[in-house]
Scaffold this motif. Structure first.
Motif, PDB file in Angstrom:
ATOM      1  N   PHE A   1      -3.428  10.725  -6.013  1.00 18.75           N
ATOM      2  CA  PHE A   1      -2.758   9.829  -5.048  1.00 18.75           C
ATOM      3  C   PHE A   1      -3.667   9.524  -3.852  1.00 18.75           C
ATOM      4  O   PHE A   1      -3.224   9.474  -2.708  1.00 18.75           O
ATOM      5  N   ARG A   2      -4.949   9.291  -4.148  1.00 21.00           N
ATOM      6  CA  ARG A   2      -5.909   9.061  -3.074  1.00 21.00           C
ATOM      7  C   ARG A   2      -5.643   7.771  -2.297  1.00 21.00           C
ATOM      8  O   ARG A   2      -6.128   7.622  -1.170  1.00 21.00           O
ATOM      9  N   CYS A   3      -4.886   6.860  -2.863  1.00 21.79           N
ATOM     10  CA  CYS A   3      -4.613   5.607  -2.138  1.00 21.79           C
ATOM     11  C   CYS A   3      -3.802   5.851  -0.874  1.00 21.79           C
ATOM     12  O   CYS A   3      -3.807   5.004   0.039  1.00 21.79           O
ATOM     13  N   ILE A   4      -3.126   6.991  -0.765  1.00 24.00           N
ATOM     14  CA  ILE A   4      -2.358   7.286   0.448  1.00 24.00           C
ATOM     15  C   ILE A   4      -3.293   7.520   1.636  1.00 24.00           C
ATOM     16  O   ILE A   4      -2.869   7.467   2.794  1.00 24.00           O
ATOM     17  N   GLU A   5      -4.580   7.750   1.352  1.00 24.42           N
ATOM     18  CA  GLU A   5      -5.576   7.931   2.414  1.00 24.42           C
ATOM     19  C   GLU A   5      -6.024   6.596   3.006  1.00 24.42           C
ATOM     20  O   GLU A   5      -6.754   6.574   4.006  1.00 24.42           O
ATOM     21  N   HIS A   6      -5.586   5.498   2.398  1.00 25.11           N
ATOM     22  CA  HIS A   6      -6.022   4.164   2.824  1.00 25.11           C
ATOM     23  C   HIS A   6      -4.790   3.295   3.062  1.00 25.11           C
ATOM     24  O   HIS A   6      -4.386   2.521   2.186  1.00 25.11           O
TER      25      HIS A   6
ATOM     26  N   ARG B   1      -5.738  -0.676 -14.863  1.00 27.25           N
ATOM     27  CA  ARG B   1      -6.734   0.286 -14.397  1.00 27.25           C
ATOM     28  C   ARG B   1      -6.587   0.526 -12.900  1.00 27.25           C
ATOM     29  O   ARG B   1      -6.412  -0.418 -12.128  1.00 27.25           O
ATOM     30  N   CYS B   2      -6.666   1.791 -12.479  1.00 29.04           N
ATOM     31  CA  CYS B   2      -6.603   2.115 -11.054  1.00 29.04           C
ATOM     32  C   CYS B   2      -8.011   2.145 -10.488  1.00 29.04           C
ATOM     33  O   CYS B   2      -8.794   3.064 -10.764  1.00 29.04           O
ATOM     34  N   PHE B   3      -8.326   1.158  -9.667  1.00 28.44           N
ATOM     35  CA  PHE B   3      -9.680   1.059  -9.132  1.00 28.44           C
ATOM     36  C   PHE B   3      -9.917   2.044  -7.996  1.00 28.44           C
ATOM     37  O   PHE B   3     -11.056   2.428  -7.742  1.00 28.44           O
ATOM     38  N   THR B   4      -8.848   2.460  -7.315  1.00 25.41           N
ATOM     39  CA  THR B   4      -9.027   3.496  -6.294  1.00 25.41           C
ATOM     40  C   THR B   4      -9.427   4.809  -6.951  1.00 25.41           C
ATOM     41  O   THR B   4     -10.340   5.505  -6.486  1.00 25.41           O
ATOM     42  N   ALA B   5      -8.742   5.162  -8.042  1.00 27.25           N
ATOM     43  CA  ALA B   5      -9.114   6.383  -8.774  1.00 27.25           C
ATOM     44  C   ALA B   5     -10.549   6.289  -9.273  1.00 27.25           C
ATOM     45  O   ALA B   5     -11.319   7.258  -9.183  1.00 27.25           O
TER      46      ALA B   5
ATOM     47  N   THR C   1       0.842  -1.194   0.000  1.00 27.94           N
ATOM     48  CA  THR C   1       0.000   0.000   0.000  1.00 27.94           C
ATOM     49  C   THR C   1       0.881   1.250   0.000  1.00 27.94           C
ATOM     50  O   THR C   1       2.101   1.159  -0.016  1.00 27.94           O
ATOM     51  N   TYR C   2       0.245   2.413   0.033  1.00 21.02           N
ATOM     52  CA  TYR C   2       0.970   3.678  -0.117  1.00 21.02           C
ATOM     53  C   TYR C   2       0.897   4.466   1.172  1.00 21.02           C
ATOM     54  O   TYR C   2      -0.196   4.812   1.636  1.00 21.02           O
ATOM     55  N   TRP C   3       2.070   4.737   1.770  1.00 26.41           N
ATOM     56  CA  TRP C   3       2.147   5.467   3.028  1.00 26.41           C
ATOM     57  C   TRP C   3       2.940   6.752   2.822  1.00 26.41           C
ATOM     58  O   TRP C   3       3.800   6.820   1.937  1.00 26.41           O
ATOM     59  N   PRO C   4       2.705   7.732   3.681  1.00 24.10           N
ATOM     60  CA  PRO C   4       3.571   8.922   3.667  1.00 24.10           C
ATOM     61  C   PRO C   4       5.017   8.532   3.982  1.00 24.10           C
ATOM     62  O   PRO C   4       5.284   7.562   4.692  1.00 24.10           O
ATOM     63  N   ARG C   5       5.938   9.309   3.465  1.00 29.05           N
ATOM     64  CA  ARG C   5       7.358   9.011   3.605  1.00 29.05           C
ATOM     65  C   ARG C   5       7.774   8.842   5.066  1.00 29.05           C
ATOM     66  O   ARG C   5       8.464   7.897   5.429  1.00 29.05           O
ATOM     67  N   ARG C   6       7.329   9.755   5.939  1.00 27.57           N
ATOM     68  CA  ARG C   6       7.727   9.689   7.342  1.00 27.57           C
ATOM     69  C   ARG C   6       7.250   8.387   7.984  1.00 27.57           C
ATOM     70  O   ARG C   6       7.974   7.754   8.765  1.00 27.57           O
TER      71      ARG C   6
ATOM     72  N   ALA D   1     -10.044  -5.548  -0.886  1.00 30.48           N
ATOM     73  CA  ALA D   1      -9.526  -4.215  -0.588  1.00 30.48           C
ATOM     74  C   ALA D   1      -8.866  -3.673  -1.846  1.00 30.48           C
ATOM     75  O   ALA D   1      -8.041  -4.355  -2.466  1.00 30.48           O
ATOM     76  N   LEU D   2      -9.255  -2.470  -2.245  1.00 29.36           N
ATOM     77  CA  LEU D   2      -8.670  -1.833  -3.416  1.00 29.36           C
ATOM     78  C   LEU D   2      -7.372  -1.146  -3.016  1.00 29.36           C
ATOM     79  O   LEU D   2      -7.313  -0.435  -2.015  1.00 29.36           O
ATOM     80  N   ASN D   3      -6.355  -1.326  -3.843  1.00 29.66           N
ATOM     81  CA  ASN D   3      -5.038  -0.739  -3.574  1.00 29.66           C
ATOM     82  C   ASN D   3      -4.475  -0.199  -4.883  1.00 29.66           C
ATOM     83  O   ASN D   3      -3.515  -0.733  -5.440  1.00 29.66           O
ATOM     84  N   GLY D   4      -5.099   0.850  -5.396  1.00 30.60           N
ATOM     85  CA  GLY D   4      -4.664   1.377  -6.676  1.00 30.60           C
ATOM     86  C   GLY D   4      -4.876   0.365  -7.784  1.00 30.60           C
ATOM     87  O   GLY D   4      -5.997  -0.073  -8.049  1.00 30.60           O
TER      88      GLY D   4
END
Length: 331
Positions: free
Chosen positions: A223-228, A207-211, A44-49, A244-247
């Motif tokens: 980059f809405r996947c960073i919210e999940h 295809r990006c299912f989150t988008a 999944t996609y997380w913030p850098r920190r 669970a959708l992950n981009g």
């Protein structure tokens, strides 16, 4: 008389050396029996920190291997290749084996160049997650990732001849089939690293299912996947959490939990377990697996304790038991 004294004087030293040798032998045997815990790539996609803090904690946990890199979507930009390499060096300095993972779906020249850069460096082992990476890595040691379809001993033999030294089976391969595909004593030897915890990677698409969920297209996803941080839960019409959708990627909603399958995995000669990162309680997950597979703890007790935590999803073990992947055999 002098000879007798010399023999008597030598006996304690010889006995001491024998005891040291025996202890070393016992330690070596224990190390050989130990199951290596490996942390898979962050799917999944997380913030850098958040990512930096997560991997800093791993340096202190009883994990042997850490796999790094962006496997799902090249648009994710919190960590670039140079960042992953710097992190790999830090973890290696902390005593961890580091593996760099390639993307599971390559669609552009830029993505191909990134894969080439990872494959061509010689500091770290590389995990190939699609066919182009297999070709690029041929002739050097590499890991077969779970996104590569290996379902037979013949397929594994072919990749071992190219240089594969480790195999992470697709998540749906049951424990008894793992033993058939990679039996003990095969030559050349290939380690098996089973996906043992986390949301299971089921499919990947252009295809990006989150988008799509947010009514936009992939190029304007925001980059809405960073919210999940553990994926966007998808429910059936009956309200059951199913996927669970992950981009670009589809994950299971439930978390694979191989704790109760300790004996089946041991029978399949599995000596490595992959734990996929989640955003909460990952330290507790690592501790539970270490206690069960290396400390003799009761698997069901540890599984119940994990279930009591606020994890991203319920536990499942169906695939390892030749059942529906959503099933949990110990509810």
């Amino acid at each position: 008389m002098d000879t007798t004294r010399a023999v008597e004087a030598a006996l304690p030293a010889a006995a001491g050396e024998a005891m040291v040798a025996e202890r070393r032998s016992a330690q070596d045997a224990a190390a050989a029996r130990r199951v290596a815990l490996a942390v898979g790539p962050l799917l999944t996609y997380w913030p850098r920190r958040q990512m930096i803090d997560f991997y800093a904690r791993l340096a202190e946990l009883p994990v042997a291997t850490v796999t790094l890199g962006e496997v799902v979507c090249s648009r994710r930009h919190e960590m670039k290749v140079d960042d992953w390499l710097a992190l790999a060096r830090d973890l290696s300095a902390a005593g961890k084996e580091v593996v760099l993972a390639t993307q599971a779906l390559i669609e552009s020249e830029a993505e191909l160049r990134t894969m080439h850069r990872l494959a061509d460096q010689d500091e770290f082992l590389v995990e190939a997650n699609e066919a182009a990476a297999l070709g690029r890595l041929a002739g050097r040691p590499f890991v077969i990732g779970p996104h590569v379809n290996v379902y037979s001993a013949a397929a594994l033999d072919e990749l071992a001849a190219l240089g594969a030294v480790r195999w992470a089976p697709p998540v749906e391969v049951p424990a008894d089939a793992i033993a058939a595909v990679n039996p003990p004593g095969r030559s050349p030897a290939v380690d098996t690293e089973v996906f043992a915890f986390g949301r299971m990677p089921l499919a990947i698409s252009a295809r990006c299912f989150t988008a799509r969920h947010y009514g936009t297209n992939r190029d304007e996803c925001g980059f809405r996947c960073i919210e999940h941080p553990d994926g966007l839960a998808l429910r059936t019409q009956e309200g059951e959490t199913f996927l669970a959708l992950n981009g670009l990627q589809t994950l299971s909603a439930k978390l694979m939990c191989a704790l109760p399958e300790r004996d089946a995995l041991a029978a399949a000669n599995v000596r490595r377990l992959r734990l996929s990162p989640i955003s909460v309680h990952f330290d507790a997950v690592v501790g539970a697996y270490d206690r069960v597979f290396n400390g003799g703890a009761d698997p069901l007790v540890e599984a119940r304790q994990l279930s009591a935590l606020q994890l991203p999803g319920a536990l499942a073990d169906g695939y390892l038991r030749r059942e529906a992947g959503i099933r949990w055999s110990y509810a």
